[in-house]
Design an enzyme around this catalytic site. Structure first.
Site, PDB file in Angstrom:
ATOM      1  N   LYS A   1      39.705  47.119  40.131  1.00 42.13           N
ATOM      2  CA  LYS A   1      40.918  46.335  39.875  1.00 42.13           C
ATOM      3  C   LYS A   1      41.835  47.144  38.957  1.00 42.13           C
ATOM      4  O   LYS A   1      41.576  47.290  37.774  1.00 42.13           O
ATOM      5  CB  LYS A   1      40.602  45.001  39.214  1.00 42.13           C
ATOM      6  CG  LYS A   1      41.871  44.169  38.935  1.00 42.13           C
ATOM      7  CD  LYS A   1      41.545  42.861  38.248  1.00 42.13           C
ATOM      8  CE  LYS A   1      42.807  42.035  38.026  1.00 42.13           C
ATOM      9  NZ  LYS A   1      43.729  42.635  37.042  1.00 42.13           N
TER      10      LYS A   1
ATOM     11  N   SER B   1      38.684  45.568  35.815  1.00 42.69           N
ATOM     12  CA  SER B   1      39.873  45.436  34.986  1.00 42.69           C
ATOM     13  C   SER B   1      39.710  46.142  33.636  1.00 42.69           C
ATOM     14  O   SER B   1      39.582  47.356  33.577  1.00 42.69           O
ATOM     15  CB  SER B   1      40.194  43.944  34.817  1.00 42.69           C
ATOM     16  OG  SER B   1      41.401  43.721  34.159  1.00 42.69           O
TER      17      SER B   1
ATOM     18  N   ASP C   1      37.346  60.147  31.578  1.00 43.80           N
ATOM     19  CA  ASP C   1      38.403  61.148  31.750  1.00 43.80           C
ATOM     20  C   ASP C   1      38.576  62.028  30.523  1.00 43.80           C
ATOM     21  O   ASP C   1      38.999  63.188  30.637  1.00 43.80           O
ATOM     22  CB  ASP C   1      39.728  60.459  32.069  1.00 43.80           C
ATOM     23  CG  ASP C   1      39.789  59.963  33.512  1.00 43.80           C
ATOM     24  OD1 ASP C   1      38.765  60.073  34.212  1.00 43.80           O
ATOM     25  OD2 ASP C   1      40.850  59.453  33.919  1.00 43.80           O
TER      26      ASP C   1
END
Length: 538
Positions: A325, A300, A311
Site C-alpha cells: 500500500k 502502509s 533503502d
C-alpha cells in the site's frame, strides 16, 4: 492432497482479507459542502436522479442509502483506498488512530453466548470499582445480553460511551449465586499500539507494534529507553500484521535510527503538495543494530518503516513480502459527520520506490491478491515472486531492491505449508487452542495467580502430557478428528501455543509473546542475524 491444502488456506485467509482495514497515511480535515436542491432541480445529476426516484418510483426507497451507494460506486472506480465513512464508523476509526477511546476499560471474550471479562485495564473504571477477570456480564442497563447470541460489536456499543456517563452492569461471579450490580462511570481508556517490549536475550530488545497511532512514537520512546537501560545493543521491531496508520508516527520511529539528513519517505501527488521527510539529529538509537519483521499483512506505515530501514542499509528486513500500500489519503469531513477518505498522493521510499501494488482490476481482485499469492506458492518460495528490471532500484550501498508491490525482505521466511501441520492448523484455525486455554484459566484462575507472576509463568509453567491429552480430547469433542502421527509432529509447537494463550488469559501479552516467539522461525532468524551488522544480503 495439495488441492485440499490450498482450499484450507483460502478458508483461513478469506475472512481476514475481507476484514482487513488499512488505516490512512495522513489525516487532514477539510470541509466539503454538498450540493443543495433548488425547486426540485439541481446541477448535481446524482441528486436529481435520487430525487426523481424518491418521488416517482413504484415502491418506497431509502434515499439516504441510495446516496451512499452512489458515492461508493464512484469511489470503486478510483482506487481501493478511497472510501466513504459513515458518521458512526468514523468515530470507531478515529478511536483507533487517536490511541484512546471512552468506555469502561475491559478486555472481554464471548464464550457460550456469555460475555466474559478477560482483563481489566489497569487503573481504569472497571478495575477501580472491583470488576475482575472471569466475571460474566449478564445485563447492561437492565437488558439481558447473556444467551442471546449478541455480537462483539453490539457489546462494545453498549459499553462504550462518553466520558462521565454511567452504565449499570449485572455481573455473575464464580461462587456467588446472585448477580452483583456495578454502576460504572465511563472514562478515557488509553489503547496501546506497542503490545510488548522486553529483552529477548542479554543484549537484544524486542518491540511489537500493532498499528501506528498518535501515541505510538511516545510509546516506542518509553519502551526503547527502558530497553537501553537494561543493556540493549540490538533491537527487533515486529511489524507483522500491522496494517499501518499515521505517517508521522512511522517517520518519528525511523528517525530514531538514522543520522541527520537521511531520506525517510517522500510523497508526490497531482494537487497535493509534494513533501519530503528526512531524519533529524535527535535519534537515540543510531548505534543500535536493528531487524524489522514483516509479512503479507504489514502495510502502509509499516512499509514506510521497513522501506526506509532497507533503502538506507540501516538493518535487516526479515519475513515475507508486505501488502503493498503506497497510497496516501486525506480525510475530508462532511457536514453530516461522515467523511470522505480520498487518495491524494503516492509515497516513495528513499531509493525512489513506489511500493503500491497494481489496482487496475476490481476491488475484489485487489484484496484477493493475497489468495493469489498463496495459490502461486509465494508465501512458501521466494522464487515464485517475479520483478521486472524497470522496477529495479538501489540502496545507499548499491544493493538491488524492487518496487511495484510491497517490500521484499532481505531474508525470506516461508510460511511453512506442510501437510504434517494440517492437524495443528485445523486446531488453531477453529479457535480450539484459545477456547481450551480460556476454559482452563477460568477454572483455575485463583490458583494460577497465587502460584505465578508474569516472569515466573514464562520460565516455570509447563504443559504436561495429561493437559495435552485433555486438549486432544477437547478437540475431538469439538469435531476435530485425531491423527496421531500429525499430532506427534506438532506436539511441541501445540504446547507452546497453548501455554502462550494460557499466559495471555492470566497476565496479558507479557506472558504471551515471550512464550510464543520461542517457536517462531522468523523471530529466531532475527535473533541470529541482528547481531551481524552491518547487514549484507550477499
Amino acid at each position: 492432497m495439495e488441492e485440499q491444502s490450498s482450499k484450507n488456506y483460502n478458508y483461513v485467509y478469506q475472512p481476514l482479507i475481507y476484514s482487513f482495514i488499512l488505516l490512512s497515511g495522513i489525516l487532514i480535515g477539510t470541509f466539503l459542502i454538498p450540493a443543495k436542491y433548488k425547486n426540485g432541480e439541481s446541477s448535481d445529476k446524482i441528486g436529481s436522479i435520487i430525487s426523481l426516484i424518491k418521488e416517482n418510483y413504484v415502491d418506497t426507497v431509502n434515499s439516504d442509502q441510495m446516496l451512499v451507494n452512489s458515492i461508493n460506486g464512484m469511489l470503486q472506480n478510483l482506487d481501493p483506498h478511497s472510501v466513504y465513512i459513515s458518521a458512526e464508523d468514523l468515530i470507531a476509526t478515529n478511536d483507533q488512530l487517536d490511541g484512546d477511546f471512552e468506555g469502561i476499560g475491559i478486555q472481554f471474550n464471548t464464550q457460550s453466548d456469555t460475555v466474559v471479562v478477560v482483563n481489566t485495564v489497569p487503573k481504569g473504571p472497571s478495575e477501580k470499582i472491583g470488576i475482575i477477570a472471569g466475571d460474566r456480564i449478564v445485563t447492561v442497563d437492565g437488558k439481558n445480553i447473556a444467551g442471546v447470541k449478541i455480537s462483539n460489536n453490539d457489546v462494545m456499543k453498549s459499553l462504550k460511551g462518553k466520558k462521565g456517563t454511567k452504565v449499570n452492569v449485572g455481573i455473575k461471579r464464580s461462587g456467588i449465586k446472585e448477580l452483583k450490580q456495578f454502576i460504572i462511570q465511563r472514562d478515557v481508556i488509553p489503547t496501546n499500539s506497542v503490545d510488548i517490549s522486553y529483552m529477548a536475550d542479554k543484549t537484544t530488545g524486542y518491540i511489537k507494534i500493532t498499528q501506528f497511532t498518535s501515541t505510538t512514537a511516545d510509546e516506542f520512546d518509553v519502551a526503547s529507553k527502558k530497553l537501553l537501560s537494561e543493556g540493549m545493543k540490538e533491537m527487533i521491531i515486529d511489524l507483522r500484521g500491522n496494517p499501518g496508520g499515521l505517517l508521522d508516527a512511522a517517520v518519528q520511529i525511523v528517525d530514531e535510527f538514522l543520522p541527520k539528513g537521511k531520506m525517510i519517505v517522500y510523497t508526490k501527488g497531482r494537487k497535493f503538495k509534494n513533501q519530503e521527510y528526512k531524519s533529524t539529529s535527535e535519534g537515540r538509537l543510531e548505534d543500535v543494530k536493528i531487524a524489522v519483521l514483516i509479512d503479507e499483512w504489514a502495510a502502509s506505515a509499516s512499509e514506510i518503516v521497513a522501506g526506509a530501514i532497507q533503502d538506507n542499509d540501516r538493518g535487516v528486513i526479515i519475513g515475507r513480502r508486505s501488502f503493498g500500500k503506497g497510497l496516501v489519503q486525506n480525510q475530508f469531513q462532511l457536514k453530516d459527520g461522515s467523511a470522505l477518505r480520498l487518495t491524494v498522493a503516492r509515497y516513495y521510499t528513499p531509493s525512489g520506490r513506489c511500493i503500491q501494488k497494481p489496482y487496475q482490476g476490481s476491488i475484489e481482485d485487489y484484496y484477493e491478491d493475497l489468495l493469489t499469492r498463496i495459490e502461486h506458492g509465494e508465501l512458501e518460495h521466494p522464487d515464485s515472486i517475479h520483478f521486472t528490471d524497470s522496477l529495479k532500484f538501489k540502496t545507499t550501498t548499491g544493493r538491488i531492491v524492487y518496487g511495484g508491490g510491497g517490500i521484499m525482505p532481505d531474508v525470506f521466511i516461508p510460511l511453512g505449508k506442510n501437510e504434517n501441520n494440517s492437524w495443528f492448523n485445523a486446531l488453531f484455525n477453529m479457535g480450539l487452542i484459545n477456547q481450551f486455554a480460556f476454559k482452563y484459566v477460568d477454572d483455575n484462575r485463583k490458583r494460577l495467580k497465587s502460584l505465578y507472576t508474569e516472569s515466573s509463568f514464562v520460565s516455570k509453567f509447563v504443559i504436561d502430557d495429561d493437559m495435552f491429552k485433555d486438549l486432544i480430547a477437547f478437540a475431538e469433542k469439538s469435531g476435530l478428528k485425531s491423527d496421531n502421527s500429525k499430532i506427534a509432529f506438532t506436539k511441541e509447537k501445540t504446547k507452546a501455543w497453548l501455554k502462550s494463550f494460557i499466559g495471555r488469559n492470566i497476565f496479558g501479552d507479557q506472558a504471551f509473546y515471550p512464550v510464543w516467539l520461542r517457536e517462531d522461525e522468523t523471530f529466531k532468524k532475527a535473533l541470529e542475524l541482528v547481531k551481524k551488522q552491518p547487514f549484507t544480503s550477499k
